[in-house]
Design an enzyme around this catalytic site. Structure first.
Site, PDB file in Angstrom:
ATOM      1  N   LYS A  32      17.329 -70.532  -0.841  1.00  0.00           N
ATOM      2  CA  LYS A  32      18.674 -70.599  -1.406  1.00  0.00           C
ATOM      3  C   LYS A  32      19.496 -71.738  -0.805  1.00  0.00           C
ATOM      4  O   LYS A  32      20.262 -72.388  -1.517  1.00  0.00           O
ATOM      5  CB  LYS A  32      19.402 -69.270  -1.204  1.00  0.00           C
ATOM      6  CG  LYS A  32      19.783 -68.934   0.231  1.00  0.00           C
ATOM      7  CD  LYS A  32      20.502 -67.608   0.301  1.00  0.00           C
ATOM      8  CE  LYS A  32      20.845 -67.240   1.734  1.00  0.00           C
ATOM      9  NZ  LYS A  32      21.878 -68.090   2.315  1.00  0.00           N
ATOM     10  N   THR A  33      19.354 -71.982   0.496  1.00  0.00           N
ATOM     11  CA  THR A  33      20.136 -73.049   1.125  1.00  0.00           C
ATOM     12  C   THR A  33      19.765 -74.399   0.527  1.00  0.00           C
ATOM     13  O   THR A  33      20.620 -75.266   0.306  1.00  0.00           O
ATOM     14  CB  THR A  33      19.913 -73.068   2.650  1.00  0.00           C
ATOM     15  OG1 THR A  33      20.209 -71.769   3.179  1.00  0.00           O
ATOM     16  CG2 THR A  33      20.797 -74.098   3.315  1.00  0.00           C
ATOM     17  N   ASP A 219      28.331 -68.804  -0.188  1.00  0.00           N
ATOM     18  CA  ASP A 219      27.029 -68.328   0.296  1.00  0.00           C
ATOM     19  C   ASP A 219      27.171 -66.894   0.815  1.00  0.00           C
ATOM     20  O   ASP A 219      28.262 -66.470   1.207  1.00  0.00           O
ATOM     21  CB  ASP A 219      26.538 -69.256   1.408  1.00  0.00           C
ATOM     22  CG  ASP A 219      25.066 -69.022   1.741  1.00  0.00           C
ATOM     23  OD1 ASP A 219      24.368 -68.376   0.934  1.00  0.00           O
ATOM     24  OD2 ASP A 219      24.621 -69.483   2.803  1.00  0.00           O
ATOM     25  N   GLU A 220      26.059 -66.155   0.829  1.00  0.00           N
ATOM     26  CA  GLU A 220      26.019 -64.766   1.321  1.00  0.00           C
ATOM     27  C   GLU A 220      27.105 -63.925   0.631  1.00  0.00           C
ATOM     28  O   GLU A 220      27.824 -63.148   1.267  1.00  0.00           O
ATOM     29  CB  GLU A 220      26.198 -64.721   2.841  1.00  0.00           C
ATOM     30  CG  GLU A 220      25.180 -65.510   3.641  1.00  0.00           C
ATOM     31  CD  GLU A 220      23.777 -64.899   3.610  1.00  0.00           C
ATOM     32  OE1 GLU A 220      23.600 -63.846   2.965  1.00  0.00           O
ATOM     33  OE2 GLU A 220      22.858 -65.479   4.229  1.00  0.00           O
ATOM     34  N   GLN A 250      20.038 -57.397   0.104  1.00  0.00           N
ATOM     35  CA  GLN A 250      20.228 -57.652   1.529  1.00  0.00           C
ATOM     36  C   GLN A 250      21.681 -57.411   1.951  1.00  0.00           C
ATOM     37  O   GLN A 250      22.136 -57.941   2.959  1.00  0.00           O
ATOM     38  CB  GLN A 250      19.812 -59.085   1.878  1.00  0.00           C
ATOM     39  CG  GLN A 250      18.334 -59.355   1.657  1.00  0.00           C
ATOM     40  CD  GLN A 250      17.916 -60.732   2.144  1.00  0.00           C
ATOM     41  OE1 GLN A 250      17.829 -60.992   3.347  1.00  0.00           O
ATOM     42  NE2 GLN A 250      17.651 -61.629   1.212  1.00  0.00           N
ATOM     43  N   ARG A 604      11.206 -59.928   6.963  1.00  0.00           N
ATOM     44  CA  ARG A 604      11.258 -60.869   8.104  1.00  0.00           C
ATOM     45  C   ARG A 604       9.845 -61.334   8.474  1.00  0.00           C
ATOM     46  O   ARG A 604       9.677 -62.338   9.163  1.00  0.00           O
ATOM     47  CB  ARG A 604      11.879 -60.211   9.345  1.00  0.00           C
ATOM     48  CG  ARG A 604      13.341 -59.757   9.263  1.00  0.00           C
ATOM     49  CD  ARG A 604      14.254 -60.777   8.638  1.00  0.00           C
ATOM     50  NE  ARG A 604      14.375 -60.547   7.200  1.00  0.00           N
ATOM     51  CZ  ARG A 604      14.903 -61.403   6.354  1.00  0.00           C
ATOM     52  NH1 ARG A 604      15.335 -62.580   6.782  1.00  0.00           N
ATOM     53  NH2 ARG A 604      14.985 -61.127   5.063  1.00  0.00           N
TER      54      ARG A 604
END
Length: 746
Positions: A32-33, A219-220, A250, A604
């Protein structure tokens, strides 16, 4: 070939869809970044948008710095004109220019947590509020939650009408805000609250920033609260060029005020929104992703998506259910050692993830014994935590009061009104007469400089002497329980009512479990022996200082990170998902948040994921039997490698490598050696200074203050007390001592 050709198709869609509202659902590890930074470059270089008109908002300074650096690498000129910043930094810049329009001076002060607490103490003192009942930190938490929802003091007071507790909170809220305004100060929540207020009341200022920020990226987004949502909605309301990036799967920060419905209802708020899903994962193997998908699909409140990868299927998810938490920690140490010495991994390639900080203790001890370097992220060494050190210092003082540091640490914990001046005078007297600090405390009445202050010291000395007199007469577990009860240490934390206080109570429960485990493993347990054992494992000064260490952290701290080898431990109902989430009034929502936390943990892992649970775990000195977590049961059997049964060759102590009887083995021995005939449990049983008489029998329904109602399935004489096994309706099977359990027949 240009840079955009390196993107996959959904990423290109995210980059090229520059106009109107856009929701990018970015699954874990989906790049995504990269999509955000390339989108910024595309706006400037291909669409001709001035950097001056672009804003990118995230949550932390670190994330903002990394994003700015990556944009600078892509954009040759002009990147410095983009606002790449956090929510709070954005609001400070706006308020420094225009806050005078809502009654503050532009040179306002920003209060940090300590400033807030100091101010709240003054307000409580002025209003004569009992801070033992209403903790300053809890009141600040209520105010913070209200501001997150854009509820001011007046509206809060309207909702509080008729409820004494809430009316008192409303009064405090009003006085707190009056004091802030008088001091020309804002707290961190005010920065966003007042910026929204400024925009809502001053169309000129709002219009200025709407023109300035024609393209906004967040973002987020799943972590935004109501106030942050309104801030963004107001800024984007004119041009509607709002791109938000996040993953509802998330969203794990509800306890911090995050509102998952901001992302779930994005299309309702912005009907013309284009939704783009980034589902290709570049991090994990397909088996790990399949497990994550199968768990999270059980949530009802989510956007449909399914992670996939071009990586290999990889190893199956290893699942191990052990008899005890000690064996769980032993397995992790053994498996990590094997991965390092036989499979070519480094220690830094391994991470232990758990639900609560208190779970780190056993792993810390086992890693020290095994020579495995480790570091706790988002926390500190178990024995270095304030609440643990405080209670250990009580034990040290009771055992041998020659440790002046230990005595001085706890003489005023909890508060006894003994000031620094008094303590310094005692120390001066002790130094002058060549005696230790505690001996000087014992004769405080004879120290001329103390005068009336000696009366405040006397109760502390009497308490320590009383505890000393009970050594050998009561167990160490009972001793610890009595210290906690008499000092009111846990009661003070419970009164705070904060998440931090709850975590500290969990650590205290774990310390009690440590004491109980020590007593189980020793034929002749002593206080000196326990403190010596703790000293051996608490000393971590010799751990390696380089970056090659195993990471231990909570699942909340692990978000955004990745490791080749992940150990997801303590996967039991009651622990994860947590017991409160199972029985709360909002159990469906709380369980879904817990499931999202499990999803974060699973994703993770890059190459190998190990999930572990224990049939028996000691919590607050009580042996509890928990079922395997429902989240594990949601993973299809074909994705799991159950392996062979763990060898029962020896039981390990939590500290020393010498084999000892574990709690489970001892319990079985009691069952064999002390069978109890039905009907005998109504006889009195001496238990320290008290006598335990049971008013219930096997088959009766009973109630526990924490676990609710259940059926007594077994009652066994354990020597000092009765060991009662109860099958609770919601919490599962628990085994506990009757004197501590305080069960009531229903």
């Amino acid at each position: 070939m240009n840079i955009y050709d390196t993107l996959n198709e959904p990423q290109r869609q995210a980059v090229f869809q520059t106009e109107g509202p856009v929701l990018i659902l970015a699954g874990a590890g989906s790049g995504k970044t990269r999509a955000i930074t390339y989108r910024t470059a595309y706006l400037i270089e291909e669409k001709g948008v001035s950097p001056y008109h672009i804003m990118a908002i995230t949550f932390t300074n670190k994330a903002a710095g990394e994003m700015k650096e990556r944009i600078s690498d892509l954009v040759a000129y002009g990147s410095e004109g983009i606002w790449v910043t956090t929510f709070h930094s954005t609001c400070v810049r706006i308020l420094r220019r225009y806050i005078d329009r809502i009654g503050f001076d532009t040179n306002f002060t920003i209060y940090d947590a300590d400033d807030q607490k100091t101010l709240m103490k003054e307000i409580c003192k002025r209003l004569e509020i009992d801070t033992k009942r209403y903790k300053e930190r809890a009141l600040l938490g209520v105010i913070s939650s209200a501001k997150d929802e854009l509820i001011g003091p007046e509206e809060f007071a309207l909702h509080a009408a008729g409820d004494y507790g809430k009316e008192m909170q409303a009064l405090v809220y009003r006085e707190y805000q009056k004091a802030l305004r008088k001091n020309n100060a804002l707290d961190f929540d005010d920065l966003i609250f007042d910026t929204v207020k400024l925009f809502q009341t001053d169309p000129e200022v709002l219009s200025h920033y709407q023109e300035r920020f024609r393209y906004i990226m967040v973002d987020e987004y799943q972590d935004t609260n109501t106030a942050q949502f309104q801030l963004i909605r107001l800024l984007a309301d004119k041009y509607k060029n709002l791109c938000v990036v996040g993953d509802d799967d998330q969203s794990i920060y509800k306890f911090r005020g995050a509102n998952i419905y901001n992302i779930l209802n994005f299309e309702k708020h912005f009907p013309q929104a284009v939704v783009i899903k980034l589902e290709q994962n570049y991090r994990s193997t397909q088996n790990i992703l399949d497990a994550a998908n199968q768990v999270i699909v059980n949530n009802q409140g989510r956007k449909s998506k399914k992670l996939w990868t071009q990586n290999d299927a990889g190893n199956k998810i290893a699942f191990h259910q052990f008899e005890s938490a000690y064996e769980e920690a032993e397995f992790a140490a053994r498996d990590i050692t094997q991965k390092v010495y036989k499979q070519g991994y480094q220690y830094k390639d391994c991470a232990i993830l758990y639900r609560t900080n208190a779970q780190s203790r056993l792993f810390e001890e086992k890693f020290i014994v095994s020579g495995i370097p480790y570091k706790i992220i988002g926390g500190i060494n178990f024995y270095a935590r304030k609440e643990v050190k405080d209670l250990l210092c009580y034990l040290k003082t009771i055992d041998n009061a020659e440790d002046d540091l230990a005595v001085r640490r706890i003489i005023n914990v909890p508060k006894r009104g003994i000031g620094a001046t008094t303590l310094n005078r005692v120390q001066e007297y002790a130094d002058l007469n060549d005696m230790n600090f505690y001996d000087a405390l014992k004769i405080a009445e004879e120290i001329p400089a103390l005068k009336k202050a000696a009366a405040k010291i006397r109760p502390f000395v009497l308490f320590i002497q009383s505890m000393r007199s009970k050594l050998g007469m009561i167990s160490l577990t009972e001793l610890m329980e009595e210290i906690i009860e008499t000092t009111g240490y846990v009661a003070e934390l419970e009164a705070e009512g904060t998440d931090e206080a709850a975590a500290r109570i969990e650590n205290i429960d774990e310390l009690i479990s440590k004491i109980a485990a020590y007593e189980e493993s020793e034929d002749e347990p002593t206080l000196s022996g326990f403190l010596e054992e703790v000293a051996l494992v608490a000393d971590i000064d010799n751990l390696e200082n380089d970056s090659n260490y195993v990471v231990l952290m909570t699942l909340h701290s692990a978000k955004g990170l990745e490791f080749p080898n992940v150990y997801l431990v303590g996967m039991e109902d009651g622990l994860f998902p947590s017991y409160p989430s199972i029985v709360s009034d909002t159990a469906i929502e709380d369980l879904e948040e817990e499931r999202r936390l499990a999803y974060v943990g699973i994703t993770r892992a890059k190459e190998n994921l190990s999930i572990t649970s224990a049939r028996m775990r000691m919590i607050r000195g009580e042996t509890q039997y928990n079922k395997v977590s429902r989240f594990v049961e949601e993973i299809p059997r074909e994705l799991l490698d159950l392996g062979e049964s763990e060898p029962k060759t020896e039981k390990y102590r939590s500290v020393e490598p010498n084999p000892r009887k574990a709690a489970f083995a001892r319990a079985k021995a009691v069952l064999r050696e002390k069978p109890m005939a039905s009907g005998r449990y109504d006889q009195p049983k001496n238990f320290g200074s008290q006598t335990t008489v049971l008013d219930y029998k096997e088959g009766d329904r009973v109630r526990h203050i924490k676990f609710g109602e259940g059926v007594v399935t077994q009652i066994i004489s354990g020597g000092r007390d009765y060991e009662v096994t109860v099958d609770f309706d919601a919490a599962g099977t628990k085994k506990m001592f009757a004197a501590f359990a305080k069960l009531k027949k229903v």
